[in-house]
Design an enzyme around this catalytic site. Sequence first.
Site, PDB file in Angstrom:
ATOM      1  N   SER A 113       2.514  -6.910  -1.190  1.00 46.98           N
ATOM      2  CA  SER A 113       3.213  -7.937  -1.967  1.00 46.98           C
ATOM      3  C   SER A 113       4.699  -7.885  -1.653  1.00 46.98           C
ATOM      4  O   SER A 113       5.366  -6.873  -1.906  1.00 46.98           O
ATOM      5  CB  SER A 113       2.990  -7.699  -3.463  1.00 46.98           C
ATOM      6  N   MET A 141       1.568 -17.981 -10.020  1.00 44.98           N
ATOM      7  CA  MET A 141       1.582 -17.693 -11.464  1.00 44.98           C
ATOM      8  C   MET A 141       2.472 -18.748 -12.107  1.00 44.98           C
ATOM      9  O   MET A 141       3.625 -18.483 -12.481  1.00 44.98           O
ATOM     10  CB  MET A 141       2.109 -16.269 -11.698  1.00 44.98           C
ATOM     11  N   ASP A 198      -5.016  -6.893  -7.813  1.00 49.53           N
ATOM     12  CA  ASP A 198      -3.561  -7.037  -7.719  1.00 49.53           C
ATOM     13  C   ASP A 198      -2.901  -6.410  -8.934  1.00 49.53           C
ATOM     14  O   ASP A 198      -3.103  -6.855 -10.066  1.00 49.53           O
ATOM     15  CB  ASP A 198      -3.225  -8.536  -7.633  1.00 49.53           C
ATOM     16  N   MET A 248      -6.806  -9.621 -11.800  1.00 49.78           N
ATOM     17  CA  MET A 248      -5.515  -8.970 -12.047  1.00 49.78           C
ATOM     18  C   MET A 248      -5.749  -7.611 -12.699  1.00 49.78           C
ATOM     19  O   MET A 248      -6.502  -7.492 -13.677  1.00 49.78           O
ATOM     20  CB  MET A 248      -4.634  -9.820 -12.969  1.00 49.78           C
ATOM     21  N   HIS A 301       0.036 -16.403  -4.346  1.00 49.18           N
ATOM     22  CA  HIS A 301      -0.475 -16.171  -5.699  1.00 49.18           C
ATOM     23  C   HIS A 301       0.409 -16.942  -6.676  1.00 49.18           C
ATOM     24  O   HIS A 301       1.531 -16.517  -6.969  1.00 49.18           O
ATOM     25  CB  HIS A 301      -0.439 -14.654  -5.964  1.00 49.18           C
ATOM     26  N   ASP A 318       4.170 -13.730  -4.312  1.00 47.12           N
ATOM     27  CA  ASP A 318       4.067 -13.929  -5.760  1.00 47.12           C
ATOM     28  C   ASP A 318       5.015 -15.030  -6.225  1.00 47.12           C
ATOM     29  O   ASP A 318       6.234 -14.865  -6.213  1.00 47.12           O
ATOM     30  CB  ASP A 318       4.386 -12.615  -6.486  1.00 47.12           C
ATOM     31  N   MET A 363       6.290 -17.252  -9.231  1.00 46.44           N
ATOM     32  CA  MET A 363       6.354 -17.217 -10.708  1.00 46.44           C
ATOM     33  C   MET A 363       7.346 -18.264 -11.190  1.00 46.44           C
ATOM     34  O   MET A 363       8.426 -18.415 -10.608  1.00 46.44           O
ATOM     35  CB  MET A 363       6.799 -15.838 -11.191  1.00 46.44           C
ATOM     36  N   HIS A 404       1.216 -11.085   0.783  1.00 47.77           N
ATOM     37  CA  HIS A 404       0.963 -11.587  -0.578  1.00 47.77           C
ATOM     38  C   HIS A 404       2.281 -12.075  -1.176  1.00 47.77           C
ATOM     39  O   HIS A 404       3.245 -11.317  -1.313  1.00 47.77           O
ATOM     40  CB  HIS A 404       0.367 -10.459  -1.421  1.00 47.77           C
TER      41      HIS A 404
END
Length: 223
Positions: free
Chosen positions: A8, A70, A173, A139, A68, A35, A37, A33
């Site tokens: 990540s 979020m 993850d 998760m 990913h 992330d 957000m 990966h």
Amino acid sequence: MKALIAPSLLSSNFAKLGEEALSIIEKGADWLHMDVMDGHFVNNLTIGAPVIRSLRQFIGEKPYLDCHLMVSDPLKWVDDFAKAGASMITFHLEAVTNIDTIINKIKEHNIEVGISIKPNTDVDLLIPYLDKIDMALVMTVEPGFGGQKFMQNMMPKVSKIRKLKPNLNIQVDGGLSLETIEIAARAGANVIVAGSAVFKSENPQKVISGLREITEKFMKQEN
Ligand SMILES: O=C(CO)[C@H](O)[C@H](O)COP(=O)(O)O
Ligand SMILES: [Fe+2]
């Protein structure tokens, strides 16, 4: 099905994201990966599609960008992330009302699709979609931040999915490291996200190969 190690980049140095990405691939990463957000679905803000676009331009077309999301309204961002160069878009089940609509929209871009569930979400809600997706993400921390403690009590979700789908990519993850990987691998996870364990290590290459070795060991035992 393969063991795939997905460091990540959340734990990398964002000031030199491109170099960090190429360097971690060199050290054995299978996927990157990413992330994403939005400060709403989770209590943190990270990156959006423009960063993915610049990163894709820098690293070339080959590296696999595992995005990913979020975010509260993932459907709104699918086109942007797909055009920016995402290889896969994983959205959160909790953030979406019409799951089939977003699955189809992601597939229209000829990229892969994943669905993620938070720790408090019942795995049974994900099961009706397993035939339509490329990856299930369980998760193992509350989403929002790197460096949290691995939640071993999520493993029954992984085992349940693995029993139903022997060949589906199952990603874990949050809090994965050389200390926790065996538990996840035994449960049936084959796509391993690791942020702090990789980027805060003095020897990321060794961590990546260790994660892969243990994951593969338990995949073989399954067969
Ligand atoms: O989705 C995430 C947090 O929401 C990250 O991918 C995850 O936390 C990875 O970091 P670490 O391996 O340090 O736990
Ligand atoms: Fe993540």
